[in-house]
Design a protein around this motif. Structure first.
Motif, PDB file in Angstrom:
ATOM      1  N   PRO A  90       6.157  -1.097  15.785  1.00 33.07           N
ATOM      2  CA  PRO A  90       7.243  -0.860  14.836  1.00 33.07           C
ATOM      3  C   PRO A  90       6.985   0.358  13.980  1.00 33.07           C
ATOM      4  O   PRO A  90       5.864   0.666  13.638  1.00 33.07           O
ATOM      5  CB  PRO A  90       7.256  -2.126  13.974  1.00 33.07           C
ATOM      6  N   THR A  91       8.049   1.019  13.661  1.00 37.22           N
ATOM      7  CA  THR A  91       7.934   2.124  12.712  1.00 37.22           C
ATOM      8  C   THR A  91       8.089   1.579  11.305  1.00 37.22           C
ATOM      9  O   THR A  91       8.614   0.492  11.088  1.00 37.22           O
ATOM     10  CB  THR A  91       9.039   3.173  12.978  1.00 37.22           C
ATOM     11  N   ALA A  92       7.614   2.335  10.340  1.00 33.43           N
ATOM     12  CA  ALA A  92       7.700   1.895   8.944  1.00 33.43           C
ATOM     13  C   ALA A  92       9.087   2.189   8.410  1.00 33.43           C
ATOM     14  O   ALA A  92       9.560   3.309   8.487  1.00 33.43           O
ATOM     15  CB  ALA A  92       6.652   2.634   8.115  1.00 33.43           C
ATOM     16  N   PRO A 209       8.990  -4.633  -5.493  1.00 37.87           N
ATOM     17  CA  PRO A 209      10.230  -4.335  -4.773  1.00 37.87           C
ATOM     18  C   PRO A 209      11.288  -3.740  -5.705  1.00 37.87           C
ATOM     19  O   PRO A 209      11.529  -4.256  -6.793  1.00 37.87           O
ATOM     20  CB  PRO A 209      10.666  -5.700  -4.230  1.00 37.87           C
ATOM     21  N   GLY A 210      11.864  -2.653  -5.271  1.00 39.26           N
ATOM     22  CA  GLY A 210      12.890  -1.977  -6.056  1.00 39.26           C
ATOM     23  C   GLY A 210      12.380  -0.875  -6.949  1.00 39.26           C
ATOM     24  O   GLY A 210      13.174  -0.059  -7.443  1.00 39.26           O
ATOM     25  N   ASP A 211      11.070  -0.805  -7.172  1.00 44.56           N
ATOM     26  CA  ASP A 211      10.521   0.270  -8.003  1.00 44.56           C
ATOM     27  C   ASP A 211      10.692   1.618  -7.311  1.00 44.56           C
ATOM     28  O   ASP A 211      10.518   1.745  -6.094  1.00 44.56           O
ATOM     29  CB  ASP A 211       9.027   0.051  -8.264  1.00 44.56           C
ATOM     30  N   ALA A 212      11.019   2.628  -8.094  1.00 45.00           N
ATOM     31  CA  ALA A 212      11.124   3.987  -7.562  1.00 45.00           C
ATOM     32  C   ALA A 212       9.762   4.670  -7.626  1.00 45.00           C
ATOM     33  O   ALA A 212       9.058   4.587  -8.635  1.00 45.00           O
ATOM     34  CB  ALA A 212      12.150   4.789  -8.354  1.00 45.00           C
ATOM     35  N   VAL A 213       9.383   5.317  -6.527  1.00 39.47           N
ATOM     36  CA  VAL A 213       8.156   6.098  -6.462  1.00 39.47           C
ATOM     37  C   VAL A 213       8.531   7.510  -6.030  1.00 39.47           C
ATOM     38  O   VAL A 213       9.166   7.702  -4.990  1.00 39.47           O
ATOM     39  CB  VAL A 213       7.147   5.500  -5.462  1.00 39.47           C
ATOM     40  N   PHE A 224       4.091   7.107   2.942  1.00 39.48           N
ATOM     41  CA  PHE A 224       5.469   6.633   2.845  1.00 39.48           C
ATOM     42  C   PHE A 224       5.583   5.173   3.284  1.00 39.48           C
ATOM     43  O   PHE A 224       6.205   4.346   2.621  1.00 39.48           O
ATOM     44  CB  PHE A 224       6.398   7.501   3.700  1.00 39.48           C
ATOM     45  N   GLY A 225       4.982   4.855   4.434  1.00 37.31           N
ATOM     46  CA  GLY A 225       5.071   3.496   4.946  1.00 37.31           C
ATOM     47  C   GLY A 225       4.378   2.489   4.043  1.00 37.31           C
ATOM     48  O   GLY A 225       4.816   1.344   3.928  1.00 37.31           O
ATOM     49  N   ARG A 226       3.275   2.918   3.402  1.00 32.24           N
ATOM     50  CA  ARG A 226       2.548   2.009   2.528  1.00 32.24           C
ATOM     51  C   ARG A 226       3.414   1.597   1.340  1.00 32.24           C
ATOM     52  O   ARG A 226       3.495   0.415   0.993  1.00 32.24           O
ATOM     53  CB  ARG A 226       1.261   2.689   2.040  1.00 32.24           C
ATOM     54  N   PHE A 227       4.068   2.559   0.719  1.00 27.54           N
ATOM     55  CA  PHE A 227       4.926   2.232  -0.411  1.00 27.54           C
ATOM     56  C   PHE A 227       6.151   1.443   0.042  1.00 27.54           C
ATOM     57  O   PHE A 227       6.609   0.539  -0.658  1.00 27.54           O
ATOM     58  CB  PHE A 227       5.354   3.501  -1.144  1.00 27.54           C
ATOM     59  N   ALA A 228       6.682   1.777   1.212  1.00 30.65           N
ATOM     60  CA  ALA A 228       7.851   1.059   1.709  1.00 30.65           C
ATOM     61  C   ALA A 228       7.543  -0.404   1.944  1.00 30.65           C
ATOM     62  O   ALA A 228       8.385  -1.275   1.719  1.00 30.65           O
ATOM     63  CB  ALA A 228       8.350   1.707   3.002  1.00 30.65           C
ATOM     64  N   ARG A 233      11.370   2.188  -3.505  1.00 29.29           N
ATOM     65  CA  ARG A 233      12.434   3.140  -3.179  1.00 29.29           C
ATOM     66  C   ARG A 233      11.844   4.539  -3.344  1.00 29.29           C
ATOM     67  O   ARG A 233      11.489   4.955  -4.445  1.00 29.29           O
ATOM     68  CB  ARG A 233      13.626   2.943  -4.120  1.00 29.29           C
ATOM     69  N   LEU A 234      11.722   5.260  -2.242  1.00 31.06           N
ATOM     70  CA  LEU A 234      11.091   6.572  -2.279  1.00 31.06           C
ATOM     71  C   LEU A 234      12.087   7.645  -2.689  1.00 31.06           C
ATOM     72  O   LEU A 234      13.204   7.711  -2.176  1.00 31.06           O
ATOM     73  CB  LEU A 234      10.505   6.924  -0.915  1.00 31.06           C
ATOM     74  N   VAL A 235      11.663   8.487  -3.604  1.00 25.09           N
ATOM     75  CA  VAL A 235      12.481   9.592  -4.095  1.00 25.09           C
ATOM     76  C   VAL A 235      11.742  10.888  -3.802  1.00 25.09           C
ATOM     77  O   VAL A 235      10.587  11.052  -4.208  1.00 25.09           O
ATOM     78  CB  VAL A 235      12.726   9.470  -5.617  1.00 25.09           C
ATOM     79  N   GLY A 236      12.387  11.802  -3.090  1.00 24.24           N
ATOM     80  CA  GLY A 236      11.745  13.051  -2.714  1.00 24.24           C
ATOM     81  C   GLY A 236      11.885  14.122  -3.773  1.00 24.24           C
ATOM     82  O   GLY A 236      12.992  14.409  -4.247  1.00 24.24           O
ATOM     83  N   MET A 237      10.765  14.719  -4.159  1.00 26.31           N
ATOM     84  CA  MET A 237      10.742  15.834  -5.113  1.00 26.31           C
ATOM     85  C   MET A 237      10.616  17.134  -4.320  1.00 26.31           C
ATOM     86  O   MET A 237       9.636  17.340  -3.613  1.00 26.31           O
ATOM     87  CB  MET A 237       9.557  15.675  -6.069  1.00 26.31           C
TER      88      MET A 237
END
Length: 484
Positions: A90-92, A209-213, A224-228, A233-237
Motif C-alpha cells: 500500500p501507498t501512504a 488526527p486533524g492537526d495541521a503540519v 509525509f507518510g509518517r505524519f499521514a 493534514r499536511l500543508v506545503g510551504m
C-alpha cells in the motif's frame, strides 16, 4: 500520463517464453516495481506493436492477460491503464488541506525506496539516491571502531541499554552541539535509529488526527507518510531560491494554525537552500505568535563548512520551542542508523518514554561504534574530505545538467543535491531512466500533494557517468521533437 516504451526482455532471460508471455512479464515487472504506477495509461496497441516490432494480436493478448491478472484495466474508448491492485504494497495516503486540492492525495514512496535497494550497488548510475557512494565513505573508521570494541569485555554488550541511549555518546554530542552554539545537557539528548525514527516518535507524541503540519513543498518525502498515519493534514510551504517563502508561511499559519513545522535549516533537501539569521528569527517569531513546534532536521549539517552562511534555529531558540534532529547516516554509512533528538527536558522525557513503548532501546552497539569514531579524532578529517570531493564534482554536474537544457533552482556552494527543472514530466523521465538502468528521483515525490511536476533532484556525487548525460540529452530532445 503514458508510460515509456522499451524493448522486451532479451532471449537469454526468456528462452522458454512466447512473445505474449515476454510482454506480460515485461509489464508486470515494471508495475510491481512501481515504474508504471496506478493510473498511468499504457501505450496504445498500435504504438506498442510498432515500437516493439510485434503484431497487434500479441499486444492485445498480453493486455488481456494483464487485465485478467489484475494489473491493468480497460477503459472503453480510452485504452488500458495500470490498476491499483488489492494486496499490493500500500501507498501512504496523505490527507492534504491545500485549498486548491482539498481531496486526499496518494504519496508513493515505495517506488523510490524499492529501487534504491535494487540499484544501490551502482551509485554511478543512481543520481536519484539520497546517499553518498560507498567509495567516498571510509569503512576503516567503522571497522577500526569495531575492532576496539571487540577487544573489550563482552559483558558490557549483554545489557538492554538505556532508553535515552549510550551516555558517553550523549556527552560527546553535547560538545558537538556547543560548537553550533546549541546548549543541551546529556539529559536533553535522546539517541534514535536515524531521522526516520525521530520523526516517528515526535509524530506519535504531538500530532493528533486533524492537526495541521507544515512541511516544505518540496521536502524530504519519507516523512509525509509518517505524519499521514497519525491523521495529520499536511500543508506545503513553497520555496524560493532564497529559501522558504516566509510570506506564504505566515499566510499558512494564520489560516491553518499548525501544530508543527518541519524544516531543514541548512542545505535543505532537495533545493539546497539554507536559512539566513533574519529568516530564522522570523520563523521563530511566527512559532511563538501562533504556538507551534518547530522540528529542525539538520541531517546535512556536517556537509556544511563552518564558514557557510547558514543559521540553525536551535542556536537562536536554545531548544525552548525547537526540537533539533541530527544523524550520521549521510557521512558515515546509511546502515549505521544512529541519530539523535535534542530538545527541552520535558520533551526529551516524553520522547524517551515513547521510544520504550515502540522499541525499548536503540542498539547500543551502533552507538558505541559512533562514540569511538567521534572520539578517536578521525571523523572531522573524514568530513572535510567529503566536502572537498563534493566541491570537486559540483561544477561539473551543474554544467552537465545545464547542457541538457535543464534549469537549476540555484547552485548551492555546499551539499550534495541540485534541484533542476527538466522541462518535461519528471515521472515519465524517471520511468524512462529506469528502463536504461538509471535511478532518477521525480520531483512529485517531494511534494505533499504528489502533483505532476517537471522538477527532479540530482545527487552530484552520482552524476559522473557519461551515459547519464547521453540519456538525458536523447530523452529531452525526443520530447522536444514530439512537441514541435
Amino acid at each position: 500520463m503514458s508510460v515509456p516504451l522499451t524493448q522486451i526482455p532479451t532471449p537469454h532471460d526468456t528462452t522458454s517464453l512466447t512473445l505474449v508471455e515476454q510482454l506480460v512479464q515485461w509489464a508486470r515487472r515494471r508495475i510491481e516495481e512501481r515504474v508504471f504506477r496506478p493510473g498511468m495509461r499504457m501505450p496504445s496497441i498500435r504504438k506498442l506493436a510498432l515500437d516493439k516490432g510485434i503484431s497487434r494480436f500479441t499486444v492485445v493478448e498480453a493486455y488481456e492477460r494483464l487485465v485478467a491478472q489484475g494489473y491493468l484495466e480497460s477503459r472503453r474508448g480510452s485504452g488500458f491503464y495500470v490498476r491499483e491492485r488489492l494486496g499490493a504494497v500500500p501507498t501512504a495516503e496523505i490527507r492534504t488541506i491545500a485549498a486548491a486540492a482539498p481531496a486526499p492525495a496518494t504519496i508513493d514512496v515505495v517506488w523510490l525506496l524499492r529501487n534504491m535497494l535494487h540499484t544501490g550497488a551502482r551509485p554511478e548510475r543512481s543520481p536519484g539516491l539520497g546517499y553518498l557512494p560507498g567509495r567516498w565513505l571510509d569503512g576503516d573508521l567503522i571497522t577500526n571502531a569495531l575492532r576496539t570494541l571487540g577487544r573489550q569485555s563482552g559483558a558490557q554488550m549483554l545489557g538492554i541499554g538505556t532508553p535515552q541511549g549510550f551516555l558517553p555518546l550523549r556527552q560527546q554530542l553535547q560538545t558537538r552541539l556547543e560548537e553550533l552554539e546549541i546548549g543541551a545537557s546529556p539529559d536533553q539528548i535522546v539517541m534514535v535509529s536515524g531521522i526516520t525514527q525521530a520523526i516517528d516518535l515526535i509524530s506519535r507524541i504531538y500530532v493528533k488526527p486533524g492537526d495541521a503540519v507544515i512541511v516544505g513543498d518540496p521536502a524530504w518525502f519519507q516523512m509525509f507518510g509518517r505524519f499521514a498515519s497519525q491523521g495529520a493534514r499536511l500543508v506545503g510551504m513553497p520555496y524560493t531560491p532564497d529559501g522558504p517563502d516566509l510570506d506564504a508561511l505566515e499566510s499558512l499559519v494564520e489560516t491553518w494554525r499548525p501544530k508543527m513545522l518541519v524544516i531543514n535549516s541548512v542545505l535543505q533537501n532537495p533545493t539546497g537552500t539554507s536559512l539566513t539569521a533574519a529568516q530564522a528569527f522570523r520563523i521563530l517569531r511566527l512559532a511563538e505568535a501562533y504556538d507551534f513546534i518547530v522540528v529542525e532536521d539538520d541531517i546535512y549539517g556536517d556537509l556544511c563548512p563552518p564558514s557557510y552562511p547558514g543559521t540553525r534555529l536551535a542556536s537562536l531558540d536554545q531548544l525552548k520551542r525547537v526540537i533539533y534532529l541530527g544523524s550520521f547516516s549521510k557521512t558515515l554509512a546509511p546502515n549505521l542508523r544512529v541519530g539523535f533528538i535534542a530538545s527541552a527536558p520535558e520533551v526529551a522525557t516524553a520522547v524517551s518514554d515513547q521510544k520504550m513503548l515502540v522499541g525499548m532501546t536503540s542498539p547500543e552497539l551502533n552507538e558505541r561504534v559512533l562514540y569511538k569514531i567521534l572520539t578517536e579524532g578521525h571523523y572531522r578529517r573524514h568530513v572535510e574530505r567529503l566536502r572537498a570531493r563534493l566541491d570537486g564534482v559540483r561544477e561539473k554536474s551543474v554544467r552537465m545538467l545545464e547542457k541538457t537544457g535543464m534549469k537549476l533552482f540555484l547552485t548551492p556552494a555546499a551539499g550534495m543535491f541540485l534541484w533542476a527543472d527538466t522541462g518535461v514530466d519528471a515521472s515519465a523521465l524517471a520511468a524512462a531512466g529506469h528502463e536504461e538502468g538509471f535511478l532518477l528521483t521525480p520531483g512529485s515525490l517531494f511534494s505533499p500533494l504528489q502533483s505532476p511536476t517537471t522538477w527532479m533532484r540530482f545527487n552530484i556525487a552520482n552524476c559522473g557517468d557519461p551515459e547519464l548525460s547521453t540519456f538525458l540529452c536523447r530523452y529531452l530532445d525526443s520530447v522536444a521533437r514530439r512537441a514541435s
